[in-house]
Structures are given as C-alpha cells and as structure tokens.
Design a protein around this motif. Structure first.
Motif, short mmCIF file in Angstrom:
data_model
loop_
_atom_site.label_atom_id
_atom_site.label_comp_id
_atom_site.label_asym_id
_atom_site.label_seq_id
_atom_site.Cartn_x
_atom_site.Cartn_y
_atom_site.Cartn_z
N LEU A 122 1.64 -8.71 6.72
CA LEU A 122 2.60 -8.64 5.62
C LEU A 122 1.87 -8.45 4.30
O LEU A 122 2.47 -8.56 3.23
CB LEU A 122 3.44 -9.92 5.56
N ASP A 123 0.58 -8.14 4.39
CA ASP A 123 -0.25 -7.97 3.20
C ASP A 123 0.26 -6.81 2.35
O ASP A 123 0.53 -5.72 2.88
CB ASP A 123 -1.69 -7.69 3.61
N PRO A 124 0.43 -7.01 1.05
CA PRO A 124 0.97 -5.95 0.18
C PRO A 124 0.19 -4.65 0.24
O PRO A 124 0.79 -3.57 0.19
CB PRO A 124 0.90 -6.58 -1.21
N SER A 125 -1.13 -4.70 0.37
CA SER A 125 -1.91 -3.46 0.42
C SER A 125 -1.65 -2.70 1.72
O SER A 125 -1.59 -1.46 1.72
CB SER A 125 -3.40 -3.77 0.28
N ALA A 126 -1.50 -3.43 2.83
CA ALA A 126 -1.18 -2.78 4.11
C ALA A 126 0.21 -2.17 4.07
O ALA A 126 0.43 -1.05 4.57
CB ALA A 126 -1.30 -3.78 5.25
N ILE A 127 1.15 -2.91 3.48
CA ILE A 127 2.52 -2.41 3.35
C ILE A 127 2.55 -1.15 2.47
O ILE A 127 3.20 -0.15 2.81
CB ILE A 127 3.44 -3.48 2.74
N GLU A 128 1.82 -1.18 1.37
CA GLU A 128 1.79 -0.03 0.47
C GLU A 128 1.20 1.19 1.15
O GLU A 128 1.71 2.31 1.02
CB GLU A 128 0.97 -0.38 -0.78
N SER A 129 0.12 1.01 1.90
CA SER A 129 -0.51 2.12 2.60
C SER A 129 0.43 2.73 3.62
O SER A 129 0.48 3.96 3.78
CB SER A 129 -1.79 1.65 3.29
N ALA A 130 1.20 1.89 4.32
CA ALA A 130 2.13 2.37 5.34
C ALA A 130 3.40 2.96 4.75
O ALA A 130 4.21 3.54 5.46
CB ALA A 130 2.49 1.23 6.30
N SER A 131 3.57 2.81 3.43
CA SER A 131 4.77 3.30 2.75
C SER A 131 4.62 4.73 2.27
O SER A 131 5.59 5.33 1.78
CB SER A 131 5.10 2.40 1.56
N GLN A 132 3.41 5.30 2.36
CA GLN A 132 3.14 6.63 1.83
C GLN A 132 2.45 7.48 2.87
O GLN A 132 1.90 6.98 3.85
CB GLN A 132 2.25 6.52 0.58
N ASP A 133 2.47 8.79 2.65
CA ASP A 133 1.72 9.69 3.51
C ASP A 133 1.10 10.79 2.65
O ASP A 133 1.14 10.75 1.42
CB ASP A 133 2.60 10.27 4.62
N PHE A 134 0.53 11.77 3.30
CA PHE A 134 -0.19 12.84 2.61
C PHE A 134 0.72 13.62 1.67
O PHE A 134 0.26 14.14 0.65
CB PHE A 134 -0.80 13.78 3.65
N GLY A 135 2.01 13.69 1.99
CA GLY A 135 2.92 14.47 1.17
C GLY A 135 3.18 13.89 -0.20
O GLY A 135 3.48 14.61 -1.14
N HIS A 136 3.07 12.56 -0.33
CA HIS A 136 3.38 11.88 -1.59
C HIS A 136 4.74 12.28 -2.12
O HIS A 136 4.93 12.43 -3.33
CB HIS A 136 2.29 12.17 -2.64
N ILE A 137 5.67 12.46 -1.19
CA ILE A 137 7.03 12.87 -1.57
C ILE A 137 8.03 11.76 -1.23
O ILE A 137 8.88 11.41 -2.04
CB ILE A 137 7.42 14.18 -0.83
N VAL A 138 7.89 11.22 -0.03
CA VAL A 138 8.80 10.18 0.45
C VAL A 138 8.08 8.84 0.43
O VAL A 138 6.90 8.76 0.77
CB VAL A 138 9.27 10.50 1.88
N LYS A 139 8.79 7.80 0.04
CA LYS A 139 8.24 6.45 0.12
C LYS A 139 9.24 5.57 0.85
O LYS A 139 10.38 5.41 0.42
CB LYS A 139 7.95 5.88 -1.27
#
Length: 432
Positions: free
Chosen positions: A47-64
């Motif tokens: 539940l670590d915020p950095s892990a959550i943040e990383s999993a919230s984005q992808d290469f497209g940087h379009i959808v979060k």
C-alpha cells in the motif's frame, strides 16, 4: 500443528488483509465459508504510496488509474492466490498484470483494484527465468522477462528467437498478450505465431499449461487476448541459429542501383536493439517521459493508396504536428493464425502504420484530435482498418473491432474469467 508468526509480521498480515478487504468492500464470509487465506502473500501486497503511484501510470502518460494495492509476487503461486481471493469474494475486485509499463492508454492498470508487478518475479527466479534447451531448439521464458534479456541469454548458446519486436525492453507476457510485431514480421510472423507452449493463470485462479494440442482453447485465446483470459507466466519460444553477417546472400535477387545502397556493419544484437539508441536520444531531449498519444493501425493492401492520399498527404500534412517516427511495414496474413484472439484485416497482404508521437503535456489534445480524424476518415472511406494495441471506450466499439471474432472472444471470457476480474484497463468488459 499451530503456526506461529513473529508479532510484527502477524499484525502486518492482519492489517493488510483487513485493509484490503475493507477498501474492496469485501465481506469476510461467502456462503458461510471463510474466504481463502491471504496470509501467504500479505507481505507482498504493498500500500506504499510510491508503489501505488508507479502502478497508476504507464508509458503513455495519458491515463491515470489508481489501484488500491500492488502485489509484488515472488512466485506464480502468489499471483494465483490473489486471483483466487478475488474470485471467491462476494464482490470480486479487478486485477491487472503490469510488466515494464509500456502501454499508452492505461491498458495495464486496475482502478480501485490490484496491480500485479510482474517485474518483481525477476528478483526471485534465481537465474531460472530464461532456460535454453540442451539442443538449442527452444527456450522456456518467464512472462516477466524482457526480450533484451532473452536475446542476451540465448546468444550465449549461439541461438535466438525467430520473431522480435522493434523495441526489446518489453516483457514476454506483455507482447504475447498483444501480438509482438516488427519489421521482420512479414517473414517470420508476429511473436504470437512463434510460441510452442505457455503457462497461464486464468481468472478462476487455475494454473494451466496450454499448447496447440493441450488446452488449445486457452492457448489461442491468450495469444493476442489483451490479458482478458489469463496472466502469461511462462512461454516456450522456438529458437534458431543466430544469424551471421551474410549481406551478399540477403541482397541476391534484389533489383536495385548499387550507388543508392546504404549499409552499416553492426552485430546482430546491436541491430535488434537499435531502437534503444532512439530511446537514449529521446531521453536526452526530454521526449521520453512525456505523453505518447500513439496510434497503430493495420491497413488492407487494397486501401493503402486511399489511406496515403487521405491521411499522409491530407490530414498529416495539413495539421503538420507530427513529432516522432512514423513506421510502415508490410504483413502477410498467412503468417498469422486466425484461431488467436488478435484481429487483422481480411486480406492476404496488409500494412502496419504506426504514428509514434511524443507530445508535451499541454498540446496532447492536438495529437488526439489528429488520431480521431484519421480514424474517422478510415471509417467513412470504408478502409476496413484495424487497430493494433487497440483502445476503445464502449462495448459497441469493441464489438465492431473484433467483428466475426466477437462471439468467440466473449465466450472465452465467460469460460476463463467469468467474474470479469482480469485486465479492466482494456475497458472491454469493464467499460462502465
């Protein structure tokens, strides 16, 4: 015999299970039976915020899309346990497998669900993630492995896979779930046409070994299946002797003017990894970690001239906003297997056209508008285009995309992931 836990580990396990169940809105009981235990993976649920943040984005940087937790598995059993927990819950939560994160429209995300960080598996394989057979005919490769690592490992044996993607820093499971194409695909077919066998964890938490002759329905469903039917954890890939420098042999039979021939002498591995040079250049220019509103299309050969006139000479020149490479490749339908989930045009020859744009965060909409105009033109002109790495937002669009394959695709979903747990980011069955 009772199992004792160190006090900190015990309370950590209780906290994560309780937290996960509460944030998912899951009841502790189902039909008066306790849910399957999560004790064996609670220390791998983050539940670590950095892990959550990383999993919230992808290469497209379009959808979060923000998940509730991230699983960092050390084994295939860990992934199966998570899926089993969701499948047997009164309110199942969604799960998405994320490899190296090179999707561009949130396809590997799970909003309010759990993202499985497949790269975590590499830390626990102890060198067994890539195994080459003694005769050099095939390699067993973990779904979390990068193709660049597969290349380096197989070259030590003087062999290499026959089919590649242009960019090698993608996971095996990721490309096999989509297609896996390159400038060589016209000759060898996509990567999904070059697989002997796979291990797949279905949406019912079943760990299944499948091939053309064993559990074939799941085998063909998962290849190009956009992650809808299972998570690919192992693939058996055919190998061949790694090519040497044989330029004269390659040029035999070709009609060309020698004065217009350009050649650059590089090692085989350097040639296959050529796109990394572009990546390093893009990073140096600040064009890597930016939005990538990509559009990849399959165009029937009979319509390529109309596409050229309407899109390249029309829309693209008029807008004049192209930033990034535009790729055009020929493809042979006979190199694809229609039993697979992947969708291609209904002609023997078709072309891949990729608009690989990089944009700023403020001007991305201009590229999105161009993509929409291109797709609208293709629809109105009756070009019969199919998207590669497709992105749609409604069920009707997905039905149109799959065409005659939709009924089979839907039936396979009901068979292998009946509770619609896997790959919600594709928005095929979870498009509300």
């Amino acid at each position: 015999m009772a199992v004792s836990f160190p006090i900190p580990s015990y309370f950590t396990a209780i906290f994560i299970i309780s937290r996960l169940m509460s944030i998912m809105g899951i009841s502790k009981h189902l039909n008066n039976k306790l849910l399957p235990p999560l004790d064996n993976i609670t220390d791998k649920l983050s539940l670590d915020p950095s892990a959550i943040e990383s999993a919230s984005q992808d290469f497209g940087h379009i959808v979060k899309s923000i998940p509730k937790a991230v699983l960092q598995p050390s084994s295939i059993a860990d992934i199966a346990s998570l899926i089993n927990f969701s499948y047997n819950s009164s309110i199942p939560f969604t799960i998405a497998a994320k490899g190296h994160g090179h999707s561009v429209r949130g396809q590997a995300m799970a909003n309010d669900g759990v993202v499985v960080d497949m790269t975590s598996m590499k830390k626990h394989r102890n060198g067994t993630g890539i195994w080459v057979s003694n005769d050099g005919v095939y390699a067993d490769v973990g779904g979390e492995q990068l193709w660049i690592d597969v290349l380096n490992a197989t070259l030590k044996h003087g062999v290499a896979p026959v089919s590649w993607t242009d960019y090698l820093y993608l996971t095996v499971g990721g490309t096999l779930s989509n297609g896996g194409i390159s400038g060589q695909s016209f000759r060898y077919g996509p990567q999904i046409s070059n697989v002997y066998e796979m291990d797949v964890i279905t949406g019912k938490a079943e760990i299944v070994t499948c091939s053309p002759n064993k559990n074939s329905e799941l085998f063909y469903a998962a290849l190009g299946g956009l992650g809808q039917f299972g998570i690919i954890t192992r693939a058996r890939i055919p190998l061949e002797p790694a090519p040497k420098r044989e330029l004269e042999q390659l040029l035999k039979g070709l009609s060309y003017m020698p004065g217009f021939m350009f050649e650059k002498d590089v090692l085989y591995a350097e040639f296959l990894n050529r796109v990394q040079r572009g990546e390093l250049k893009a990073r140096s220019q600040g064009l890597w970690d930016v939005p990538h509103p990509w559009l990849n299309l399959f165009i029937p050969k009979s319509q390529i001239q109309r596409f050229n006139d309407g899109v390249f000479k029309g829309i693209v020149l008029e807008r004049n906003i192209t930033t990034g490479p535009v790729l055009v490749y020929p493809m042979n339908r006979k190199k694809w297997d229609d039993r697979m989930s992947a969708v291609i045009p209904d002609e023997e020859i078709f072309y891949t056209v990729g608009f690989l744009h990089s944009s700023g965060f403020d001007d991305r909409e201009a590229f999105d508008d161009q993509n929409k105009e291109i797709l609208k033109f293709c629809e109105e002109a009756g070009i019969g285009v199919k998207q590669y790495l497709p992105h749609f937002t409604s069920k009707d669009e997905w039905v149109h995309h799959f065409g005659s394959k939709w009924e089979t695709f839907q039936q396979r979903k009901f068979q292998f992931d009946p509770k619609m747990i896997l790959s919600p980011g594709q928005r095929i069955f979870n498009n509300n």
